[in-house]
Structures are given as structure tokens and as C-alpha cells.
Design an enzyme around this catalytic site. Structure first.
Site, mmCIF file in Angstrom:
data_model
loop_
_atom_site.group_PDB
_atom_site.id
_atom_site.type_symbol
_atom_site.label_atom_id
_atom_site.label_comp_id
_atom_site.label_asym_id
_atom_site.label_seq_id
_atom_site.Cartn_x
_atom_site.Cartn_y
_atom_site.Cartn_z
ATOM 1 N N GLY A 48 0.776 -1.246 0.000
ATOM 2 C CA GLY A 48 0.000 0.000 0.000
ATOM 3 C C GLY A 48 0.797 1.280 0.000
ATOM 4 O O GLY A 48 0.365 2.287 -0.567
ATOM 5 N N GLU A 103 4.146 4.169 5.851
ATOM 6 C CA GLU A 103 2.906 3.396 5.732
ATOM 7 C C GLU A 103 1.853 4.206 4.979
ATOM 8 O O GLU A 103 1.876 5.434 4.995
ATOM 9 C CB GLU A 103 2.348 3.073 7.124
ATOM 10 C CG GLU A 103 2.669 1.685 7.622
ATOM 11 C CD GLU A 103 1.953 0.582 6.859
ATOM 12 O OE1 GLU A 103 1.469 0.800 5.733
ATOM 13 O OE2 GLU A 103 1.894 -0.530 7.410
ATOM 14 N N ASP A 104 0.916 3.486 4.370
ATOM 15 C CA ASP A 104 -0.213 4.188 3.746
ATOM 16 C C ASP A 104 -1.318 4.447 4.771
ATOM 17 O O ASP A 104 -1.881 5.532 4.810
ATOM 18 C CB ASP A 104 -0.759 3.418 2.535
ATOM 19 C CG ASP A 104 -1.141 1.984 2.874
ATOM 20 O OD1 ASP A 104 -0.580 1.416 3.830
ATOM 21 O OD2 ASP A 104 -2.009 1.424 2.185
ATOM 22 N N ASP A 107 -4.541 1.238 10.890
ATOM 23 C CA ASP A 107 -5.935 0.909 11.188
ATOM 24 C C ASP A 107 -5.983 0.429 12.645
ATOM 25 O O ASP A 107 -6.037 1.238 13.566
ATOM 26 C CB ASP A 107 -6.330 -0.170 10.173
ATOM 27 C CG ASP A 107 -7.807 -0.395 10.068
ATOM 28 O OD1 ASP A 107 -8.520 -0.051 11.002
ATOM 29 O OD2 ASP A 107 -8.261 -0.939 9.057
ATOM 30 N N THR A 108 -5.896 -0.884 12.880
ATOM 31 C CA THR A 108 -5.858 -1.366 14.268
ATOM 32 C C THR A 108 -4.535 -1.013 14.945
ATOM 33 O O THR A 108 -4.436 -0.969 16.163
ATOM 34 C CB THR A 108 -6.014 -2.903 14.324
ATOM 35 O OG1 THR A 108 -4.902 -3.503 13.671
ATOM 36 C CG2 THR A 108 -7.307 -3.355 13.685
ATOM 37 N N GLY A 109 -3.494 -0.827 14.143
ATOM 38 C CA GLY A 109 -2.162 -0.541 14.700
ATOM 39 C C GLY A 109 -1.358 -1.804 14.963
ATOM 40 O O GLY A 109 -0.177 -1.733 15.313
ATOM 41 N N THR A 111 -0.183 -4.164 12.928
ATOM 42 C CA THR A 111 0.953 -4.367 12.021
ATOM 43 C C THR A 111 2.155 -3.552 12.489
ATOM 44 O O THR A 111 3.273 -4.054 12.600
ATOM 45 C CB THR A 111 0.564 -3.952 10.581
ATOM 46 O OG1 THR A 111 -0.571 -4.700 10.178
ATOM 47 C CG2 THR A 111 1.711 -4.173 9.613
ATOM 48 N N LEU A 112 1.912 -2.287 12.778
ATOM 49 C CA LEU A 112 3.031 -1.416 13.150
ATOM 50 C C LEU A 112 3.603 -1.746 14.511
ATOM 51 O O LEU A 112 4.812 -1.623 14.718
ATOM 52 C CB LEU A 112 2.593 0.046 13.108
ATOM 53 C CG LEU A 112 2.754 0.662 11.732
ATOM 54 C CD1 LEU A 112 2.448 2.126 11.766
ATOM 55 C CD2 LEU A 112 4.168 0.445 11.210
ATOM 56 N N LYS A 135 -6.642 5.780 11.050
ATOM 57 C CA LYS A 135 -8.046 5.623 11.465
ATOM 58 C C LYS A 135 -8.067 5.375 12.961
ATOM 59 O O LYS A 135 -8.109 4.219 13.412
ATOM 60 C CB LYS A 135 -8.642 4.374 10.791
ATOM 61 C CG LYS A 135 -9.326 4.590 9.496
ATOM 62 C CD LYS A 135 -9.985 3.267 9.096
ATOM 63 C CE LYS A 135 -10.369 3.291 7.647
ATOM 64 N NZ LYS A 135 -10.844 1.971 7.187
ATOM 65 N N PHE A 156 -14.244 2.843 3.964
ATOM 66 C CA PHE A 156 -13.405 1.960 3.151
ATOM 67 C C PHE A 156 -12.751 2.800 2.046
ATOM 68 O O PHE A 156 -13.412 3.224 1.106
ATOM 69 C CB PHE A 156 -14.285 0.851 2.566
ATOM 70 C CG PHE A 156 -13.528 -0.230 1.842
ATOM 71 C CD1 PHE A 156 -12.159 -0.162 1.619
ATOM 72 C CD2 PHE A 156 -14.208 -1.351 1.394
ATOM 73 C CE1 PHE A 156 -11.467 -1.156 0.962
ATOM 74 C CE2 PHE A 156 -13.541 -2.366 0.730
ATOM 75 C CZ PHE A 156 -12.164 -2.250 0.515
ATOM 76 N N ASP A 163 -6.061 -0.524 -1.848
ATOM 77 C CA ASP A 163 -6.794 -1.348 -2.812
ATOM 78 C C ASP A 163 -8.127 -1.868 -2.275
ATOM 79 O O ASP A 163 -8.358 -1.907 -1.070
ATOM 80 C CB ASP A 163 -5.937 -2.566 -3.194
ATOM 81 C CG ASP A 163 -5.858 -3.590 -2.072
ATOM 82 O OD1 ASP A 163 -5.487 -3.206 -0.942
ATOM 83 O OD2 ASP A 163 -6.191 -4.764 -2.306
ATOM 84 N N ARG A 169 -5.425 0.675 -6.787
ATOM 85 C CA ARG A 169 -4.202 1.216 -6.182
ATOM 86 C C ARG A 169 -3.662 2.384 -7.004
ATOM 87 O O ARG A 169 -3.006 3.274 -6.489
ATOM 88 C CB ARG A 169 -3.119 0.135 -6.107
ATOM 89 C CG ARG A 169 -3.369 -0.953 -5.085
ATOM 90 C CD ARG A 169 -2.102 -1.757 -4.851
ATOM 91 N NE ARG A 169 -2.338 -3.030 -4.219
ATOM 92 C CZ ARG A 169 -2.393 -3.242 -2.904
ATOM 93 N NH1 ARG A 169 -2.256 -2.233 -2.074
ATOM 94 N NH2 ARG A 169 -2.600 -4.445 -2.412
HETATM 95 C C1 PRP Z 1 -2.649 -2.315 5.276
HETATM 96 C C2 PRP Z 1 -1.682 -1.186 5.551
HETATM 97 C C3 PRP Z 1 -0.948 -1.617 6.772
HETATM 98 C C4 PRP Z 1 -1.979 -2.455 7.492
HETATM 99 C C5 PRP Z 1 -2.578 -1.637 8.582
HETATM 100 O O1 PRP Z 1 -1.998 -3.300 4.549
HETATM 101 O O2 PRP Z 1 -0.814 -0.969 4.463
HETATM 102 O O3 PRP Z 1 0.217 -2.352 6.474
HETATM 103 O O4 PRP Z 1 -3.002 -2.810 6.554
HETATM 104 O O5 PRP Z 1 -3.534 -2.385 9.277
HETATM 105 P P1 PRP Z 1 -3.501 -2.526 10.862
HETATM 106 O O6 PRP Z 1 -3.168 -1.189 11.444
HETATM 107 O O7 PRP Z 1 -4.920 -2.961 11.179
HETATM 108 O O8 PRP Z 1 -2.509 -3.568 11.224
HETATM 109 P P2 PRP Z 1 -2.813 -4.481 3.834
HETATM 110 O O9 PRP Z 1 -2.892 -5.658 4.774
HETATM 111 O O10 PRP Z 1 -4.103 -3.952 3.317
HETATM 112 O O11 PRP Z 1 -1.850 -4.921 2.656
HETATM 113 P P3 PRP Z 1 -1.404 -4.077 1.359
HETATM 114 O O12 PRP Z 1 -0.630 -2.879 1.869
HETATM 115 O O13 PRP Z 1 -0.549 -5.026 0.599
HETATM 116 O O14 PRP Z 1 -2.657 -3.675 0.619
#
Ligand code: PRP
Length: 184
Positions: A48, A103-104, A107-109, A111-112, A135, A156, A163, A169
Site C-alpha cells: 500500500g 505506511e499508507d 488501522d488497528t495498529g 501491524t506497526l 483511522k 473503506f 486497494d 491502487r
Molecule cells: C494495510 C496497511 C498496513 C496495514 C494496517 O496493509 O498498508 O500495512 O493494513 O492495518 P492494521 O493497522 O490494522 O494492522 P494491507 O494488509 O491492506 O496490505 P497491502 O498494503 O498489501 O494492501
């Protein structure tokens, strides 16, 4: 676009608004990392963040390497639950470096939170986060964002790297996906 529910797109942020904000973020990062180029790495989280990263680094007149990683979360399709699988550059690229995660959207945080911990474990001396979108209403894990483009509501979004099942994208702006009403 088979498999997608019927929908329309509504522009949320224009190319110009995003571009202006990216210039501002780039200016902040330039001020912060001037003189620290040799000990700094930008880390783009695929997929993303590829467009945001490309626009951002082209507005930063510093010789700082750009690396890439992937992060995949394993929850249900709409929510990451902290089970994140990472694919990162080699440890030597990150050790004793200031790593700026690009990052793009946050959301929940989850991943980071996982990515930041892993980078510390690999020896990064400092980890900062730069995200185009956040968000806050969806947050589960606490994440401090050092450089933020826009806070957005729980809609969304697609475009500018984001995407819908790998579609959109390439849009040069950010749009909201609006499901079509039945019988319309
Ligand atoms: C999105 C975004 C972050 C993650 C954030 O990636 O790029 O990496 O979700 O979500 P979180 O804060 O809830 O963890 P996505 O899984 O959509 O993959 P992509 O970037 O390949 O589209």
C-alpha cells in the site's frame, strides 16, 4: 472486477490536497534527518505505501536509502489481530540505524506494533513512523505516529496505493467505496 460487490467511488482527498500534505511531511523529515543521512533508512511497507513513499522521497533532497518490507496479518479478512508475518531487509541494513517506517494507513495498529518491535529487536537505534492516513477509531494497539498526513473516519478507502481486492491502487487521489443500494 469480478468478485467485488457493486459499488461507486466518491473522491475523499484530491491529488492536490495529498500532494500538499506530502510536501509538508517531506519538509519535516528533511529538517529532522539532515546530517543523519548515513545512519538513516526509509522503510516502505508494501504494497500500500508504494505510491506515498515514491512521492515522499522525491520531495526529500537527502541521500537516504529506501528499503522495502512486507507485512501480512492473519486475522479475518477485515481485521488484523496481531498475528503478523514480516519479510524484512537483512539485519545489517537496519542495525544501528534510524528507521523511518513509511505506511499508507494505520488501522488497528497491530501491524506497526509488531513491525516496530521487530526492528528494535534487529538492532535499529530509533524507529519513527510516517503514515499518510490513520483511522484512530479502529485502534487496538497503541502506536505513536511521528509524521501523519490525515486522520480519517472508519470508511473503506481506495486509491493512492490502497486497494479493494487489488483494484484501484493506481488512482491518483483517495476515494471512498460506497456499496450500491439493492435494486438501484
Ligand atoms: C494495510 C496497511 C498496513 C496495514 C494496517 O496493509 O498498508 O500495512 O493494513 O492495518 P492494521 O493497522 O490494522 O494492522 P494491507 O494488509 O491492506 O496490505 P497491502 O498494503 O498489501 O494492501
Amino acid at each position: 472486477m469480478s468478485g467485488l460487490i457493486p459499488h461507486t467511488l466518491k473522491t475523499y482527498l484530491t491529488k492536490k490536497r495529498i500532494g500538499d500534505r506530502i510536501e509538508l511531511l517531506a519538509g519535516k523529515l528533511t529538517d529532522r534527518y539532515t546530517g543523519l543521512e548515513d545512519e538513516t533508512v526509509f522503510l516502505c511497507v508494501l504494497k500500500g505505501a508504494f505510491i506515498f513513499s515514491a512521492d515522499l522521497v522525491r520531495n526529500i533532497p537527502l541521500n537516504i536509502p529506501l528499503e522495502f518490507c512486507t507485512a501480512r496479518s492473519y486475522g479475518d479478512s477485515m481485521n488484523s489481530d496481531g498475528n503478523v508475518s514480516l519479510s524484512l531487509p537483512p539485519k545489517r541494513v537496519l542495525r544501528e540505524k534510524n528507521v523511518v517506517i513509511l505506511e499508507d494507513i494505520i488501522d488497528t495498529g497491530c501491524t506497526l506494533a509488531v513491525l516496530k518491535d521487530k526492528l528494535k529487536e534487529l538492532g535499529a537505534s530509533r524507529v519513527e513512523i510516517c503514515s499518510l492516513l490513520s483511522k484512530p477509531s479502529r485502534r487496538k494497539a497503541k502506536v505513536e505516529i511521528d509524521y501523519l498526513g490525515f486522520e480519517v473516519p472508519d470508511l473503506f478507502f481506495v486509491g493512492f496505493g490502497l486497494d479493494y481486492a487489488e483494484n484501484y491502487r493506481n488512482l491518483d487521489h483517495l476515494a471512498v467505496v460506497i456499496p450500491s443500494k439493492k435494486n438501484s
